[in-house]
Design a protein around this motif. Structure first.
Motif, PDB file in Angstrom:
ATOM      1  N   GLY A   1      -6.367  -9.284   6.167  1.00 47.23           N
ATOM      2  CA  GLY A   1      -6.215 -10.728   5.537  1.00 47.23           C
ATOM      3  C   GLY A   1      -7.286 -10.587   4.110  1.00 47.23           C
ATOM      4  N   PRO A   2      -8.539 -10.329   4.321  1.00 48.63           N
ATOM      5  CA  PRO A   2      -9.211 -10.539   3.165  1.00 48.63           C
ATOM      6  C   PRO A   2      -8.968  -9.684   2.014  1.00 48.63           C
ATOM      7  CG  PRO A   2     -10.553 -10.455   5.130  1.00 48.63           C
ATOM      8  CD  PRO A   2      -9.217 -10.089   5.353  1.00 48.63           C
ATOM      9  N   GLU A   3      -8.380  -8.359   2.436  1.00 51.64           N
ATOM     10  CA  GLU A   3      -8.100  -7.215   1.296  1.00 51.64           C
ATOM     11  C   GLU A   3      -7.092  -7.794   0.336  1.00 51.64           C
ATOM     12  OE1 GLU A   3      -6.028  -5.598   4.845  1.00 51.64           O
ATOM     13  OE2 GLU A   3      -7.261  -7.219   4.418  1.00 51.64           O
ATOM     14  N   ALA A   4      -6.220  -8.871   0.627  1.00 52.51           N
ATOM     15  CA  ALA A   4      -5.039  -9.204  -0.288  1.00 52.51           C
ATOM     16  C   ALA A   4      -5.566 -10.525  -1.112  1.00 52.51           C
ATOM     17  CB  ALA A   4      -3.826  -9.480   0.404  1.00 52.51           C
ATOM     18  N   ALA A   5      -5.333 -10.338  -2.351  1.00 53.93           N
ATOM     19  CA  ALA A   5      -5.380 -11.427  -3.298  1.00 53.93           C
ATOM     20  C   ALA A   5      -4.485 -12.606  -2.872  1.00 53.93           C
ATOM     21  CB  ALA A   5      -5.125 -10.892  -4.802  1.00 53.93           C
TER      22      ALA A   5
ATOM     23  N   ALA B   1       4.282  -4.718   4.579  1.00 56.91           N
ATOM     24  CA  ALA B   1       3.728  -4.855   3.313  1.00 56.91           C
ATOM     25  C   ALA B   1       2.384  -4.571   3.055  1.00 56.91           C
ATOM     26  CB  ALA B   1       3.907  -6.327   2.733  1.00 56.91           C
ATOM     27  N   THR B   2       1.640  -3.910   2.516  1.00 52.31           N
ATOM     28  CA  THR B   2       0.409  -3.474   2.279  1.00 52.31           C
ATOM     29  C   THR B   2      -0.107  -3.347   0.983  1.00 52.31           C
ATOM     30  OG1 THR B   2      -1.126  -1.767   3.199  1.00 52.31           O
ATOM     31  CG2 THR B   2       0.839  -0.846   2.265  1.00 52.31           C
ATOM     32  N   THR B   3      -1.372  -3.073   0.729  1.00 52.63           N
ATOM     33  CA  THR B   3      -2.056  -2.905  -0.440  1.00 52.63           C
ATOM     34  C   THR B   3      -2.634  -1.799  -0.403  1.00 52.63           C
ATOM     35  OG1 THR B   3      -3.918  -4.090   0.194  1.00 52.63           O
ATOM     36  CG2 THR B   3      -2.407  -5.579  -0.889  1.00 52.63           C
ATOM     37  N   GLY B   4      -2.977  -1.001  -1.775  1.00 51.09           N
ATOM     38  CA  GLY B   4      -3.858   0.198  -1.911  1.00 51.09           C
ATOM     39  C   GLY B   4      -3.019   1.143  -2.272  1.00 51.09           C
ATOM     40  N   GLY B   5      -1.842   0.833  -3.015  1.00 56.12           N
ATOM     41  CA  GLY B   5      -1.075   2.259  -3.690  1.00 56.12           C
ATOM     42  C   GLY B   5      -0.114   2.821  -2.861  1.00 56.12           C
ATOM     43  N   GLU B   6       0.278   4.059  -3.433  1.00 57.09           N
ATOM     44  CA  GLU B   6       1.120   4.903  -2.829  1.00 57.09           C
ATOM     45  C   GLU B   6       0.473   5.468  -1.237  1.00 57.09           C
ATOM     46  OE1 GLU B   6       4.449   6.787  -1.571  1.00 57.09           O
ATOM     47  OE2 GLU B   6       4.036   5.329  -3.278  1.00 57.09           O
TER      48      GLU B   6
ATOM     49  N   LEU C   1     -10.282  -2.589   6.966  1.00 53.83           N
ATOM     50  CA  LEU C   1      -9.057  -2.352   6.020  1.00 53.83           C
ATOM     51  C   LEU C   1      -7.972  -1.787   7.264  1.00 53.83           C
ATOM     52  CD1 LEU C   1     -10.228  -0.403   3.077  1.00 53.83           C
ATOM     53  CD2 LEU C   1      -9.294  -2.754   3.159  1.00 53.83           C
ATOM     54  N   ALA C   2      -6.662  -2.319   7.113  1.00 53.70           N
ATOM     55  CA  ALA C   2      -5.819  -1.511   7.923  1.00 53.70           C
ATOM     56  C   ALA C   2      -5.362  -0.238   7.651  1.00 53.70           C
ATOM     57  CB  ALA C   2      -4.298  -2.445   8.045  1.00 53.70           C
ATOM     58  N   GLY C   3      -5.425   0.121   6.540  1.00 53.99           N
ATOM     59  CA  GLY C   3      -4.884   1.598   6.114  1.00 53.99           C
ATOM     60  C   GLY C   3      -5.929   2.004   4.778  1.00 53.99           C
ATOM     61  N   PRO C   4      -5.689   3.067   4.241  1.00 56.43           N
ATOM     62  CA  PRO C   4      -6.584   3.624   3.144  1.00 56.43           C
ATOM     63  C   PRO C   4      -6.419   2.638   1.739  1.00 56.43           C
ATOM     64  CG  PRO C   4      -4.836   5.197   3.557  1.00 56.43           C
ATOM     65  CD  PRO C   4      -4.812   4.112   4.556  1.00 56.43           C
TER      66      PRO C   4
ATOM     67  N   LEU D   1       2.551  -4.220  -1.731  1.00 56.46           N
ATOM     68  CA  LEU D   1       2.454  -5.811  -2.329  1.00 56.46           C
ATOM     69  C   LEU D   1       1.850  -6.072  -3.713  1.00 56.46           C
ATOM     70  CD1 LEU D   1       0.867  -7.837   0.786  1.00 56.46           C
ATOM     71  CD2 LEU D   1       3.062  -8.432  -0.494  1.00 56.46           C
ATOM     72  N   ASP D   2       0.953  -4.922  -3.853  1.00 48.10           N
ATOM     73  CA  ASP D   2       0.194  -4.993  -5.421  1.00 48.10           C
ATOM     74  C   ASP D   2       0.743  -4.089  -6.374  1.00 48.10           C
ATOM     75  OD1 ASP D   2      -0.363  -2.557  -3.859  1.00 48.10           O
ATOM     76  OD2 ASP D   2      -2.640  -2.790  -4.003  1.00 48.10           O
ATOM     77  N   GLU D   3       2.104  -3.842  -6.038  1.00 42.64           N
ATOM     78  CA  GLU D   3       3.050  -3.088  -6.874  1.00 42.64           C
ATOM     79  C   GLU D   3       4.260  -4.104  -7.407  1.00 42.64           C
ATOM     80  OE1 GLU D   3       5.662   0.888  -6.935  1.00 42.64           O
ATOM     81  OE2 GLU D   3       3.753   1.063  -6.223  1.00 42.64           O
ATOM     82  N   GLU D   4       4.482  -4.339  -8.403  1.00 45.99           N
ATOM     83  CA  GLU D   4       5.594  -5.341  -8.826  1.00 45.99           C
ATOM     84  C   GLU D   4       6.839  -4.726  -8.505  1.00 45.99           C
ATOM     85  OE1 GLU D   4       6.923  -7.705 -12.804  1.00 45.99           O
ATOM     86  OE2 GLU D   4       5.196  -6.664 -12.991  1.00 45.99           O
ATOM     87  N   GLY D   5       7.671  -5.487  -7.721  1.00 46.48           N
ATOM     88  CA  GLY D   5       8.866  -5.005  -7.469  1.00 46.48           C
ATOM     89  C   GLY D   5       8.923  -4.219  -6.199  1.00 46.48           C
ATOM     90  N   SER D   6       8.181  -3.656  -5.924  1.00 45.17           N
ATOM     91  CA  SER D   6       8.199  -2.838  -4.597  1.00 45.17           C
ATOM     92  C   SER D   6       8.617  -3.418  -3.480  1.00 45.17           C
ATOM     93  CB  SER D   6       6.697  -2.226  -4.319  1.00 45.17           C
ATOM     94  OG  SER D   6       6.648  -1.559  -3.084  1.00 45.17           O
ATOM     95  N   VAL D   7       8.193  -4.592  -2.871  1.00 43.04           N
ATOM     96  CA  VAL D   7       8.751  -5.420  -1.924  1.00 43.04           C
ATOM     97  C   VAL D   7      10.275  -5.842  -1.837  1.00 43.04           C
ATOM     98  CG1 VAL D   7       8.506  -7.602  -0.355  1.00 43.04           C
ATOM     99  CG2 VAL D   7       6.679  -6.261  -1.000  1.00 43.04           C
ATOM    100  N   ALA D   8      10.569  -6.164  -3.161  1.00 40.71           N
ATOM    101  CA  ALA D   8      11.872  -6.638  -3.508  1.00 40.71           C
ATOM    102  C   ALA D   8      12.926  -5.310  -3.385  1.00 40.71           C
ATOM    103  CB  ALA D   8      12.238  -7.217  -4.818  1.00 40.71           C
ATOM    104  N   ALA D   9      12.579  -3.942  -3.890  1.00 33.65           N
ATOM    105  CA  ALA D   9      13.513  -2.916  -3.902  1.00 33.65           C
ATOM    106  C   ALA D   9      13.520  -2.450  -2.439  1.00 33.65           C
ATOM    107  CB  ALA D   9      12.574  -1.721  -4.736  1.00 33.65           C
TER     108      ALA D   9
END
Length: 304
Positions: free
Chosen positions: A254-258, A194-199, A126-129, A225-233
């Motif tokens: 790579g593998p961690e993202a749906a 863009a990342t995944t894993g929440g705040e 994982l690149a981050g928590p 990435l996994d929070e709707e609208g976050s990237v667009a905002a």
């Protein structure tokens, strides 16, 4: 037949360079001590040939960083009956192999020192928590019969900022080197990281983002990435602050993202994207660094 200066057919051969002496001599490479715990790389996401190739390449680099290292790959969603063994299954195998080696040594009349430290150190790919994935990894440790420790994720780290810069330049979205005078007409003047894993993951990505911004001399802001609208905002915020040509830099191995998350985010933000970090060579170094840190050793002391 070949001679010290080259083979008989005239092609050059690579000869070992003479070893330097004095204070400029390069230090001897560290070697994993005999009986050291295994490094198990924990791969999140749906197992696939692509994710296995990435993990095995990172492991290969890790072995070159620390020769003699027992390094293996376990899949968080793996199945021991397939080519993608589960993390808990790999840990159980590590403990079994360690016990078998000790028994074999005793049978041969060799003195077997009492085991110290864990059977394995699990390094998250994982690149981050990512709280959800890390909880599942801890559960896999408990489900195995091994004594194992969970190391920290690979980032944030300056080497990840370097990797992001490389991926952006490969996609034509950033200059490879700020010192070069040629222009890249597609270079972005604002980066969505863009990342995944929440705040928590977004905050950690922001640290690497500051390092990336310093390299590119453009604003970089992290989004989920996994929070709707976050990237667009975040893309909208960058545009309000003056950026006109955005790029998305996936702070992902790579593998961690749906599947589909990146494509959807790019469409929402209206920008192009670089590739994920994948098997960027520095990840092997970071995996060994996290393994060493979990054991409380420095790599330079690993041979002692």
């Amino acid at each position: 037949m070949s001679s010290p200066t080259g083979p008989a057919h005239g092609l050059p051969v690579r000869m070992p360079r003479p070893r330097q002496t004095g204070r400029h001599r390069r230090p001897e490479p560290a070697v994993a001590p005999e009986g050291a715990p295994a490094l198990v790389l924990a791969v999140p996401g749906a197992p696939s040939t692509a994710s296995r190739v990435v993990a095995e390449e990172i492991i290969s680099i890790g072995r070159s960083e620390l020769p003699g290292l027992d390094a293996r790959v376990g899949f968080l969603d793996g199945d021991d009956a397939t080519e993608f063994p589960s993390l808990s299954g790999v840990l159980t195998a590590v403990a079994r192999d360690r016990a078998a080696r000790a028994e074999s040594a005793r049978a041969a009349g060799q003195e077997v020192p009492a085991p110290t430290g864990p059977d394995a150190v699990v390094v998250p790919l994982l690149a981050g928590p990512d709280g959800g994935l890390l909880r599942r990894m801890r559960q896999a440790l408990m489900d195995s019969s091994a004594a194992a420790e969970l190391a920290d994720p690979l980032g944030p780290h300056p080497l990840l900022a370097e990797g992001l810069h490389v991926r952006l330049s490969e996609a034509g979205l950033a200059r490879a080197d700020r010192a070069r005078l040629f222009s890249v007409t597609t270079a972005a003047d604002g980066i969505v990281l863009a990342t995944t894993g929440g705040e928590e993951a977004v905050q950690a990505a922001g640290i690497t983002g500051m390092l990336l911004a310093a390299r590119l001399a453009v604003p970089v802001m992290a989004a989920a990435l996994d929070e709707e609208g976050s990237v667009a905002a975040i893309a909208d915020q960058l545009r309000r602050e003056g950026s006109t040509q955005l790029a998305l830099a996936p702070y992902l191995i790579g593998p961690e993202a749906a599947g589909g998350l990146l494509d959807t985010a790019c469409k929402e933000a209206g920008c192009s994207a670089a590739d994920v970090l994948g098997a960027y060579p520095a990840l092997g170094k970071l995996a060994v660094a996290q393994y060493s840190a979990a054991l409380g050793i420095t790599q330079g002391a690993a041979a002692h």
